[in-house]
Design a protein around this motif. Structure first.
Motif, mmCIF file in Angstrom:
data_model
loop_
_atom_site.group_PDB
_atom_site.id
_atom_site.type_symbol
_atom_site.label_atom_id
_atom_site.label_comp_id
_atom_site.label_asym_id
_atom_site.label_seq_id
_atom_site.Cartn_x
_atom_site.Cartn_y
_atom_site.Cartn_z
ATOM 1 N N GLU A 43 0.812 -1.212 0.000
ATOM 2 C CA GLU A 43 0.000 0.000 0.000
ATOM 3 C C GLU A 43 0.846 1.264 0.000
ATOM 4 N N VAL A 44 1.937 1.247 0.746
ATOM 5 C CA VAL A 44 2.740 2.451 0.910
ATOM 6 C C VAL A 44 3.659 2.683 -0.288
ATOM 7 N N PHE A 45 4.348 1.643 -0.743
ATOM 8 C CA PHE A 45 5.405 1.834 -1.722
ATOM 9 C C PHE A 45 5.007 1.539 -3.167
ATOM 10 N N ALA A 46 3.801 1.070 -3.412
ATOM 11 C CA ALA A 46 3.382 0.827 -4.797
ATOM 12 C C ALA A 46 3.058 2.159 -5.468
ATOM 13 N N THR A 47 3.397 2.258 -6.745
ATOM 14 C CA THR A 47 3.091 3.494 -7.468
ATOM 15 C C THR A 47 1.595 3.652 -7.668
#
Length: 170
Positions: A72-76
């Motif tokens: 959730e945090v690091f996906a574009t």
């Protein structure tokens, strides 16, 4: 209060996530450490199976939680985990299995084990009530469940610590 603990999903650090991970790690560590001191007093295979299953499910849910939050945090383009998403189905299955194993552990500690200490029986009763009460009250007692689970784990940890150390408490 909810915005403070659970800000948008793209924020890297959220207090609610940190609190959830700390509780999960403490639960796994407690179940693993108490296995040695309770292992000699547990008579039934059902209790052993429930304790091992609960430990494995807590570990698996912790890994799933870390993985989902990282995606959730690091996906574009963060995915939406709706009801038809495979990850949501896996998380639902892990949650239901965890609830079943926690209630089975609590019930087996309360009903099956005869030579177990009273604080452990009380911890089993609190675990069972924490899982069953929200279902019986249609969610009205849902805020009470984490408190009961925390008290059960504290009681279990205190008993195991007392059994491992020969300290007399006044």
């Amino acid at each position: 209060m909810e915005r403070k603990f659970f800000p948008p999903a793209t924020d890297v650090f959220r207090w609610g996530d940190a609190f959830t991970l700390v509780i999960m790690f403490l639960g796994v560590a407690l179940l693993v450490s108490c296995r040695k001191s309770l292992g000699q007093h547990i008579q039934h295979q059902v209790t052993r199976f429930a304790a091992i299953t609960l430990t494995a499910i807590l570990s698996l849910s912790c890994l799933l939680f870390i993985t989902v939050r990282t995606v959730e945090v690091f996906a574009t383009n963060p995915p939406t985990f709706d009801a038809y998403h495979p990850v949501s189905s896996i998380m639902l299955a892990v949650s239901v299995t965890g609830l079943i194993s926690a209630s089975l552990l609590g019930l087996s500690l309360q009903a099956l084990e005869k030579r177990i200490a009273p604080p452990v029986k009380l911890a089993g009763l609190m675990l069972f009530i924490a899982v069953i009460a929200p279902f019986l009250s249609l969610g009205m007692l849902l805020p009470v469940a984490p408190v009961l689970v925390t008290l059960a784990l504290i009681s279990l940890a205190f008993h195991c610590w007392q059994a491992d150390s020969s300290v007399d408490l006044i």
